[in-house]
Design a protein around this motif. Structure first.
Motif, PDB file in Angstrom:
ATOM      1  N   MET A 187      51.046  37.530  26.444  1.00  0.00           N
ATOM      2  CA  MET A 187      50.514  36.626  27.992  1.00  0.00           C
ATOM      3  C   MET A 187      51.807  36.804  28.508  1.00  0.00           C
ATOM      4  O   MET A 187      51.314  36.954  29.744  1.00  0.00           O
ATOM      5  N   GLN A 188      52.800  36.844  28.050  1.00  0.00           N
ATOM      6  CA  GLN A 188      53.904  37.050  29.080  1.00  0.00           C
ATOM      7  C   GLN A 188      53.819  38.841  29.708  1.00  0.00           C
ATOM      8  O   GLN A 188      53.405  38.828  31.051  1.00  0.00           O
ATOM      9  N   ALA A 189      53.566  39.478  28.965  1.00  0.00           N
ATOM     10  CA  ALA A 189      52.906  41.003  29.151  1.00  0.00           C
ATOM     11  C   ALA A 189      52.478  41.374  30.610  1.00  0.00           C
ATOM     12  O   ALA A 189      51.902  41.711  31.352  1.00  0.00           O
ATOM     13  N   VAL A 190      51.059  40.080  29.946  1.00  0.00           N
ATOM     14  CA  VAL A 190      49.702  40.857  30.611  1.00  0.00           C
ATOM     15  C   VAL A 190      49.436  39.140  32.062  1.00  0.00           C
ATOM     16  O   VAL A 190      48.512  39.840  32.934  1.00  0.00           O
ATOM     17  N   GLY A 191      50.825  39.076  32.360  1.00  0.00           N
ATOM     18  CA  GLY A 191      51.077  38.196  33.320  1.00  0.00           C
ATOM     19  C   GLY A 191      50.661  36.714  33.139  1.00  0.00           C
ATOM     20  O   GLY A 191      49.955  36.150  34.440  1.00  0.00           O
ATOM     21  N   MET A 192      49.750  36.820  32.146  1.00  0.00           N
ATOM     22  CA  MET A 192      49.339  35.143  31.667  1.00  0.00           C
ATOM     23  C   MET A 192      49.680  34.070  32.258  1.00  0.00           C
ATOM     24  O   MET A 192      49.801  32.894  32.687  1.00  0.00           O
ATOM     25  N   VAL A 193      51.112  34.236  31.619  1.00  0.00           N
ATOM     26  CA  VAL A 193      52.349  33.536  31.933  1.00  0.00           C
ATOM     27  C   VAL A 193      53.469  34.675  32.727  1.00  0.00           C
ATOM     28  O   VAL A 193      54.071  35.380  32.584  1.00  0.00           O
ATOM     29  N   ASN A 194      54.326  33.657  34.040  1.00  0.00           N
ATOM     30  CA  ASN A 194      55.492  34.120  34.357  1.00  0.00           C
ATOM     31  C   ASN A 194      56.291  34.170  33.959  1.00  0.00           C
ATOM     32  O   ASN A 194      56.857  32.997  34.627  1.00  0.00           O
ATOM     33  N   ASP A 195      56.961  34.362  33.252  1.00  0.00           N
ATOM     34  CA  ASP A 195      58.457  34.099  32.426  1.00  0.00           C
ATOM     35  C   ASP A 195      59.839  34.904  32.886  1.00  0.00           C
ATOM     36  O   ASP A 195      60.355  35.229  32.582  1.00  0.00           O
ATOM     37  N   HIS A 196      59.108  35.535  34.143  1.00  0.00           N
ATOM     38  CA  HIS A 196      60.654  36.648  34.957  1.00  0.00           C
ATOM     39  C   HIS A 196      61.448  35.217  35.358  1.00  0.00           C
ATOM     40  O   HIS A 196      61.206  33.940  35.612  1.00  0.00           O
ATOM     41  N   LEU A 197      62.485  35.315  35.283  1.00  0.00           N
ATOM     42  CA  LEU A 197      63.254  34.736  35.341  1.00  0.00           C
ATOM     43  C   LEU A 197      63.459  34.428  36.585  1.00  0.00           C
ATOM     44  O   LEU A 197      63.041  34.842  37.617  1.00  0.00           O
ATOM     45  N   VAL A 198      63.446  32.895  37.144  1.00  0.00           N
ATOM     46  CA  VAL A 198      63.429  32.486  38.465  1.00  0.00           C
ATOM     47  C   VAL A 198      64.821  33.548  39.755  1.00  0.00           C
ATOM     48  O   VAL A 198      64.226  33.421  40.932  1.00  0.00           O
ATOM     49  N   ASP A 199      64.969  33.480  39.418  1.00  0.00           N
ATOM     50  CA  ASP A 199      66.595  34.480  39.685  1.00  0.00           C
ATOM     51  C   ASP A 199      65.795  36.351  40.393  1.00  0.00           C
ATOM     52  O   ASP A 199      66.782  36.617  40.422  1.00  0.00           O
ATOM     53  N   CYS A 200      65.270  36.234  39.202  1.00  0.00           N
ATOM     54  CA  CYS A 200      64.906  37.579  38.920  1.00  0.00           C
ATOM     55  C   CYS A 200      64.059  38.445  40.328  1.00  0.00           C
ATOM     56  O   CYS A 200      63.351  37.474  40.258  1.00  0.00           O
ATOM     57  N   HIS A 201      63.518  39.445  40.404  1.00  0.00           N
ATOM     58  CA  HIS A 201      63.030  40.060  41.647  1.00  0.00           C
ATOM     59  C   HIS A 201      61.332  39.903  42.058  1.00  0.00           C
ATOM     60  O   HIS A 201      60.873  39.941  42.447  1.00  0.00           O
ATOM     61  N   CYS A 202      61.646  40.210  40.656  1.00  0.00           N
ATOM     62  CA  CYS A 202      60.241  40.102  39.776  1.00  0.00           C
ATOM     63  C   CYS A 202      59.422  38.896  40.049  1.00  0.00           C
ATOM     64  O   CYS A 202      58.164  38.497  39.970  1.00  0.00           O
ATOM     65  N   HIS A 203      60.058  37.757  39.717  1.00  0.00           N
ATOM     66  CA  HIS A 203      59.652  36.744  39.518  1.00  0.00           C
ATOM     67  C   HIS A 203      58.760  36.226  40.473  1.00  0.00           C
ATOM     68  O   HIS A 203      57.289  35.906  40.067  1.00  0.00           O
ATOM     69  N   GLN A 204      58.888  36.603  42.005  1.00  0.00           N
ATOM     70  CA  GLN A 204      57.810  35.763  43.110  1.00  0.00           C
ATOM     71  C   GLN A 204      57.140  37.151  43.208  1.00  0.00           C
ATOM     72  O   GLN A 204      55.884  37.182  43.431  1.00  0.00           O
ATOM     73  N   ALA A 205      57.425  38.515  42.851  1.00  0.00           N
ATOM     74  CA  ALA A 205      56.638  39.382  43.022  1.00  0.00           C
ATOM     75  C   ALA A 205      55.563  39.461  42.199  1.00  0.00           C
ATOM     76  O   ALA A 205      54.211  39.776  42.808  1.00  0.00           O
ATOM     77  N   CYS A 206      55.229  38.851  41.084  1.00  0.00           N
ATOM     78  CA  CYS A 206      54.053  38.965  40.099  1.00  0.00           C
ATOM     79  C   CYS A 206      53.603  37.783  40.722  1.00  0.00           C
ATOM     80  O   CYS A 206      52.131  37.635  40.503  1.00  0.00           O
ATOM     81  N   GLN A 207      53.942  36.110  40.797  1.00  0.00           N
ATOM     82  CA  GLN A 207      52.791  35.511  41.679  1.00  0.00           C
ATOM     83  C   GLN A 207      52.402  35.930  43.021  1.00  0.00           C
ATOM     84  O   GLN A 207      51.177  36.193  43.372  1.00  0.00           O
ATOM     85  N   LEU A 208      53.155  37.004  43.870  1.00  0.00           N
ATOM     86  CA  LEU A 208      52.790  37.731  44.913  1.00  0.00           C
ATOM     87  C   LEU A 208      51.128  38.725  44.188  1.00  0.00           C
ATOM     88  O   LEU A 208      50.261  38.930  44.851  1.00  0.00           O
ATOM     89  N   ALA A 209      51.653  39.326  43.772  1.00  0.00           N
ATOM     90  CA  ALA A 209      50.320  40.590  42.885  1.00  0.00           C
ATOM     91  C   ALA A 209      49.068  39.765  41.747  1.00  0.00           C
ATOM     92  O   ALA A 209      48.032  40.473  42.412  1.00  0.00           O
ATOM     93  N   TYR A 210      49.569  38.206  41.804  1.00  0.00           N
ATOM     94  CA  TYR A 210      48.040  37.519  41.132  1.00  0.00           C
ATOM     95  C   TYR A 210      47.168  36.964  42.773  1.00  0.00           C
ATOM     96  O   TYR A 210      45.986  37.042  42.745  1.00  0.00           O
ATOM     97  N   THR A 211      48.204  37.044  43.456  1.00  0.00           N
ATOM     98  CA  THR A 211      47.318  36.808  45.114  1.00  0.00           C
ATOM     99  C   THR A 211      46.555  37.883  45.447  1.00  0.00           C
ATOM    100  O   THR A 211      45.547  37.516  46.140  1.00  0.00           O
ATOM    101  N   LYS A 212      47.222  38.355  45.528  1.00  0.00           N
ATOM    102  CA  LYS A 212      46.701  40.107  46.180  1.00  0.00           C
ATOM    103  C   LYS A 212      45.777  40.352  45.308  1.00  0.00           C
ATOM    104  O   LYS A 212      44.426  41.463  45.936  1.00  0.00           O
ATOM    105  N   SER A 213      45.310  40.114  44.040  1.00  0.00           N
ATOM    106  CA  SER A 213      44.399  40.283  43.023  1.00  0.00           C
ATOM    107  C   SER A 213      43.476  40.207  43.623  1.00  0.00           C
ATOM    108  O   SER A 213      42.241  40.687  42.709  1.00  0.00           O
ATOM    109  N   GLY A 214      42.981  38.728  44.294  1.00  0.00           N
ATOM    110  CA  GLY A 214      41.760  38.657  44.911  1.00  0.00           C
ATOM    111  C   GLY A 214      41.769  36.894  43.641  1.00  0.00           C
ATOM    112  O   GLY A 214      40.108  36.793  43.724  1.00  0.00           O
ATOM    113  N   SER A 215      41.835  37.100  42.832  1.00  0.00           N
ATOM    114  CA  SER A 215      41.361  36.417  41.497  1.00  0.00           C
ATOM    115  C   SER A 215      42.142  34.252  42.001  1.00  0.00           C
ATOM    116  O   SER A 215      42.214  34.093  41.502  1.00  0.00           O
ATOM    117  N   ALA A 216      42.897  34.946  43.098  1.00  0.00           N
ATOM    118  CA  ALA A 216      43.646  33.372  43.316  1.00  0.00           C
ATOM    119  C   ALA A 216      42.660  32.893  43.561  1.00  0.00           C
ATOM    120  O   ALA A 216      41.754  32.944  44.147  1.00  0.00           O
TER     121      ALA A 216
END
Length: 209
Positions: A180-209
């Motif tokens: 679940m973590q690996a495929v983005g069902m859960v965003n468990d990047h630490l909040v200070d990690c640059h990927c935390h926000q990037a993964c949220q943006l990737a979900y929005t851009k996926s068109g599934s939001a």
């Protein structure tokens, strides 16, 4: 006696903050940045990751990551239709392939899983089946240290139970949560990690939001 230091996000030479678990290993850092936690909605990609996580059981993920191209070669690009048709001779040849994890139960489980995948894909669709466990959108956590990230959750226990009920193997709740973590069902990047926000943006851009 002092407490052990908390494993928080660390700065890399490129100036980016990252979760501590990939260390400085270039391949692991690339996987962390480009794949881990990015929402994946492609059924076949989800199937591949589920199978690889099953092979990880009892091993480290980096050991599987380094063999991933060998796995893809050995298992026909993780084409479920081809895998579902494997005969005993193919399974024996896989047991002789030093490029993969030669575990007979896991190899046989991959064939069974491919057949189960095809049944689900023909029905509701494998991606829909998987993402229904988080109501179709990522669970976004706000952990600041790796020590705070759980090994399993009620959602991963539910996913594990359903996968097992259908006949999938090597999919306990801890493996299910890693998936679940690996495929983005859960965003468990630490909040200070640059990927935390990037993964949220990737979900929005996926068109599934």
């Amino acid at each position: 006696m002092t407490d052990a230091p908390r494993r928080i996000a660390i700065a890399h030479l490129d100036g980016k903050m990252r979760c501590p678990w990939p260390g400085q290993d270039a391949a692991y850092v690339a996987y962390h940045d480009d794949e881990w936690g990015v929402p994946e909605f492609d059924s076949r990609a989800l199937f591949e990751k589920l199978i690889l996580d099953g092979f990880q059981a009892g091993l480290s993920w980096i050991s599987i990551l380094r063999k991933r191209e060998n796995f893809r070669r050995a298992f026909d690009g993780f084409d479920p239709e081809k895998i579902a048709a494997y005969q005993p001779a193919k399974l024996e040849s896989l047991m002789q392939d030093a490029g993969i994890v030669r575990n007979r139960a896991k190899i046989a489980g991959t064939v069974a899983s491919a057949r189960l995948y095809l049944e689900i894909e023909a029905g509701q669709g494998f991606s829909n089946f998987i993402w229904d466990f988080v109501d179709g959108r990522p669970i976004v956590n706000t952990f600041r240290a790796l020590d705070d990230v759980p090994a399993l959750t009620p959602a991963s226990e539910k996913l594990s139970r359903e996968l097992k009920r259908r006949g999938f193997k090597f999919c306990g709740p801890t493996i299910a949560y890693a998936f679940m973590q690996a495929v983005g069902m859960v965003n468990d990047h630490l909040v200070d990690c640059h990927c935390h926000q990037a993964c949220q943006l990737a979900y929005t851009k996926s068109g599934s939001a």
